[in-house]
Every structure is written in structure tokens, then in C-alpha cells.
Scaffold this active site. Structure first.
Site, mmCIF file in Angstrom:
data_model
loop_
_atom_site.group_PDB
_atom_site.id
_atom_site.type_symbol
_atom_site.label_atom_id
_atom_site.label_comp_id
_atom_site.label_asym_id
_atom_site.label_seq_id
_atom_site.Cartn_x
_atom_site.Cartn_y
_atom_site.Cartn_z
ATOM 1 N N HIS A 61 0.838 -1.196 0.000
ATOM 2 C CA HIS A 61 0.000 0.000 0.000
ATOM 3 C C HIS A 61 0.873 1.246 0.000
ATOM 4 O O HIS A 61 1.768 1.369 0.840
ATOM 5 C CB HIS A 61 -0.903 0.024 1.236
ATOM 6 C CG HIS A 61 -1.849 -1.125 1.314
ATOM 7 N ND1 HIS A 61 -2.979 -1.208 0.534
ATOM 8 C CD2 HIS A 61 -1.823 -2.252 2.064
ATOM 9 C CE1 HIS A 61 -3.616 -2.332 0.809
ATOM 10 N NE2 HIS A 61 -2.929 -2.987 1.722
ATOM 11 N N PRO A 62 0.642 2.178 -0.906
ATOM 12 C CA PRO A 62 1.412 3.430 -0.875
ATOM 13 C C PRO A 62 0.992 4.271 0.320
ATOM 14 O O PRO A 62 -0.111 4.106 0.858
ATOM 15 C CB PRO A 62 1.015 4.113 -2.187
ATOM 16 C CG PRO A 62 -0.376 3.603 -2.456
ATOM 17 C CD PRO A 62 -0.371 2.175 -1.965
ATOM 18 N N GLU A 84 -8.579 5.222 -4.424
ATOM 19 C CA GLU A 84 -8.832 5.376 -2.999
ATOM 20 C C GLU A 84 -8.448 6.756 -2.500
ATOM 21 O O GLU A 84 -9.120 7.333 -1.646
ATOM 22 C CB GLU A 84 -8.045 4.309 -2.233
ATOM 23 C CG GLU A 84 -8.150 4.424 -0.735
ATOM 24 C CD GLU A 84 -7.076 3.594 -0.045
ATOM 25 O OE1 GLU A 84 -6.363 2.856 -0.744
ATOM 26 O OE2 GLU A 84 -6.967 3.699 1.175
ATOM 27 N N PHE A 115 0.890 3.843 7.304
ATOM 28 C CA PHE A 115 -0.382 4.106 7.962
ATOM 29 C C PHE A 115 -1.518 3.706 7.019
ATOM 30 O O PHE A 115 -1.608 4.212 5.902
ATOM 31 C CB PHE A 115 -0.489 5.595 8.310
ATOM 32 C CG PHE A 115 -1.827 5.986 8.867
ATOM 33 C CD1 PHE A 115 -2.265 5.497 10.088
ATOM 34 C CD2 PHE A 115 -2.658 6.844 8.154
ATOM 35 C CE1 PHE A 115 -3.502 5.856 10.594
ATOM 36 C CE2 PHE A 115 -3.893 7.211 8.656
ATOM 37 C CZ PHE A 115 -4.318 6.721 9.889
ATOM 38 N N ILE A 117 -5.579 3.366 6.229
ATOM 39 C CA ILE A 117 -6.887 3.903 6.582
ATOM 40 C C ILE A 117 -7.778 3.884 5.344
ATOM 41 O O ILE A 117 -7.287 3.962 4.213
ATOM 42 C CB ILE A 117 -6.776 5.345 7.129
ATOM 43 C CG1 ILE A 117 -8.113 5.827 7.690
ATOM 44 C CG2 ILE A 117 -6.259 6.295 6.064
ATOM 45 C CD1 ILE A 117 -8.023 7.158 8.421
ATOM 46 N N ALA A 119 -9.369 5.619 2.882
ATOM 47 C CA ALA A 119 -9.172 7.003 2.461
ATOM 48 C C ALA A 119 -10.278 7.519 1.555
ATOM 49 O O ALA A 119 -10.429 8.728 1.399
ATOM 50 C CB ALA A 119 -7.829 7.145 1.755
#
Length: 335
Positions: A61-62, A84, A115, A117, A119
Site C-alpha cells: 500500500h502506498p 482510494e 499508515f 486507513i 481514504a
């Protein structure tokens, strides 16, 4: 779904960046239903993929606010990640992007992974609030949250793949553009339940929080469409009858005491069904879903799931999702 659906290993890699996960899923495919695929995925993710595999998946994930690298291992996953972050990028300013970049670095230094989440639909300001709330967590807490949220990513992306396969089988290549658009729109839910936050304020920094969310949570996935189910009413109750537990075939509905009520949001997540408490009361709980209102033409007027929390489990978290279609449903105990 009436037939088994086949996938390639690279498609499983788009759902989860762990190579071992993709290989194991390809080895047990094809699957007769989305429920069967999710059950296999949960077993593989939690029982066969090791810590290195978890970190490999997180690394796919970036960081929020950044585009996937050109050498990203999955083109499909990269497209999902780009979609996203679209709202965050549209609402970003130079100052909020700079602050987010600084918090990404701070979070990485503390926890050793990006991190994560949900988005989609969130502004850069909202994301900043969340990373600041979660930063005080202990590393082991964040690691466990990330592993559970990766499972939700897997679950929802599998639903996208099933949906796209079905549509392709029905209409051929003419649906490719539609599927691509839906993929980008629906990737917003891949981290649907990251709500971790510190319970302590700066004045309580010495206290390590036990809870970061209510002890009982749920989400609803409409597996017939591969979408989360928004607008579904959810009711949480606890047994307070004269007997210690309800009996099979019993009909004393008055013995169920309401704990909370909410309606699922656009990501299929329920609102807060109970307070955030360190220790949940042991007992028999029932969580009910108004499936009849959500799907008037379906087979189920409502769905109720009854489960027990024992004294020894009162500090644990209980995530009880509903995987729903007009003529079937399933669930599992998450954490």
C-alpha cells in the site's frame, strides 16, 4: 453463484500484496461462492501467512498522499490505491500535504509500516486527525489492527473480483470500462474499519488504552453485488432473562434488552452500537440486521446472529460481520 469461479494468482496478489497468500489461494481455487473464497482467505491469512508476509502485504500500500511506485507488483492494486486517494488529493493543500507527509514519516519510524486507513471519501484533514489519534497506540496494537484491516481489504477485493467475473461472463468485454470504474469507486472500502484511537489525552499519556473502539462492531457486505451495504438498520441486544441463557425454541423476546441501534454508512460500517469500555459485560448478545427493508424482494425479512462473550473474553474485541445476498448469508467472528 451457481458455478465455480477461477482466478489467476496475480488477481489474488491484487487483493493482498503477500506472494505466499496469492500462491496459497491459487492452490485451493476455484471457488463456488464468495463466502467460500473468504473462508479460505481468512484461514490462509491468519494461519499460513507469517509475520514477514503480513509486512509484505502492508508494504504493497502506498502512503496516503503518494502515488503507487512504477514497479508496483500489481497494476490492478495500483489502480485501486489511486482511486482510494482521489478525494484526499482533491481536498489537499500544500500545507496539509506537507503535514501528512511528516506524520507518515513519524508513523513509519514508530511502527515500521505504512499508515493504513479507508481514504475514499475522506479529506486530507480527516486523515490527519486519524493518524494523530492512532499514533499513541502501542506497536503490537497497531500491528494487530493492520492485520485485521488487511483481511477486510482482502474480503472486499475478493468481492470485486467475483462481481467483475460475473459481469464479464454475462456481457463480455463491453463491461470492462464499467468494471474498471466500479473498481476505482469501491476501493474506498478496502480499509473499512480502521477507527483506532488513543483513549488517553495528553494529560493521561501514562495510561495505555485497552480499547480503541467499541467492543462489539459489525459491517455488512452485499456479496451479490460486491458492494458494502449502506443504509441497513442494525440492532444490538443482550439477554437479560430469568434463565442464564436463552433456550433453543424459546420465544421470550422481552428478555432481550436493547444496547444500541444504528444504520450502516456508505462503507457498510455500523455506527457505534455501544460505548467504548475497557471491559465488556459477559453474556449472550444478539445483533440483528433489517435485511427485509434493505432488500424487499429477498428471502430474509431480517437476520439475527446470537453469540456469547465469556468472562475470560471480556477484554477482547468482537467483530461480527454479515455477508449478505437476497437468498443466503454468512458470518464469522472477527476481532
Amino acid at each position: 453463484m451457481g458455478m465455480e469461479v477461477a482466478f489467476e494468482e496475480k488477481e489474488f496478489l491484487a487483493c493482498c500484496g503477500s506472494n505466499l497468500f496469492a500462491k496459497e489461494m491459487a492452490a485451493v481455487a476455484p471457488f463456488s461462492s464468495i463466502e467460500a473464497a473468504i473462508a479460505a482467505a481468512r484461514d490462509i491469512w491468519f494461519n499460513k501467512v507469517d509475520v514477514n508476509g503480513w509486512l509484505e502485504a502492508f508494504a504493497a500500500h502506498p502512503q496516503i498522499g503518494q502515488s503507487p511506485s512504477p514497479n508496483h507488483k500489481s497494476e490492478i492494486s495500483a489502480q485501486w490505491s489511486k482511486g482510494e486517494q482521489s478525494t484526499a488529493m482533491e481536498t489537499a493543500t500544500d500545507s496539509t500535504l506537507q503535514e501528512l507527509s511528516e506524520w507518515n514519516v513519524r508513523y513509519w519510524k514508530k511502527f515500521g509500516f505504512v499508515f493504513l486507513i479507508c481514504a475514499s471519501g475522506r479529506s486530507t484533514t480527516e486523515i490527519l486527525v486519524e493518524v494523530k489519534k492512532r499514533y499513541p497506540n502501542r506497536p503490537i496494537v497497531e500491528f494487530e489492527i493492520a492485520a485485521e484491516e488487511q483481511m477486510k481489504i482482502i474480503e472486499l477485493r475478493l468481492a470485486k473480483l467475483f462481481s467483475s467475473k460475473e459481469r464479464s461472463a454475462l456481457s463480455g468485454d463491453q463491461n470492462s470500462a464499467i468494471i474498471t470504474k466500479k473498481v476505482e469507486d469501491r476501493v474506498s472500502i478496502i480499509r473499512a474499519h480502521l477507527t483506532a484511537a488513543s483513549e488517553g489525552s495528553a494529560s493521561k499519556a501514562s495510561k495505555i488504552p485497552v480499547r480503541t473502539r467499541p467492543p462489539i462492531t459489525t459491517h455488512v457486505l452485499d456479496v451479490s453485488q460486491g458492494f458494502p451495504a449502506p443504509g441497513m438498520e442494525v440492532l444490538l441486544e443482550i439477554w437479560r432473562g430469568s434463565q442464564p441463557r436463552p433456550t433453543f425454541g424459546g420465544s421470550d423476546e422481552s428478555s432481550w434488552v436493547r444496547q444500541g441501534f444504528s444504520t450502516t454508512d456508505k462503507d457498510g460500517r455500523s455506527g457505534q452500537l455501544m460505548s467504548i469500555v475497557d471491559s465488556v459485560n459477559p453474556g449472550i448478545y444478539k445483533i440483528s440486521f433489517n435485511t427485509g427493508k434493505y432488500c424487499p424482494g429477498g428471502f430474509f425479512p431480517y437476520v439475527s446472529i446470537v453469540f456469547e462473550i465469556k468472562e475470560s473474553q471480556k477484554l477482547e474485541h468482537f467483530h461480527v460481520p454479515l455477508l449478505f445476498s437476497p437468498f443466503s448469508f454468512s458470518t464469522y467472528r472477527g476481532s
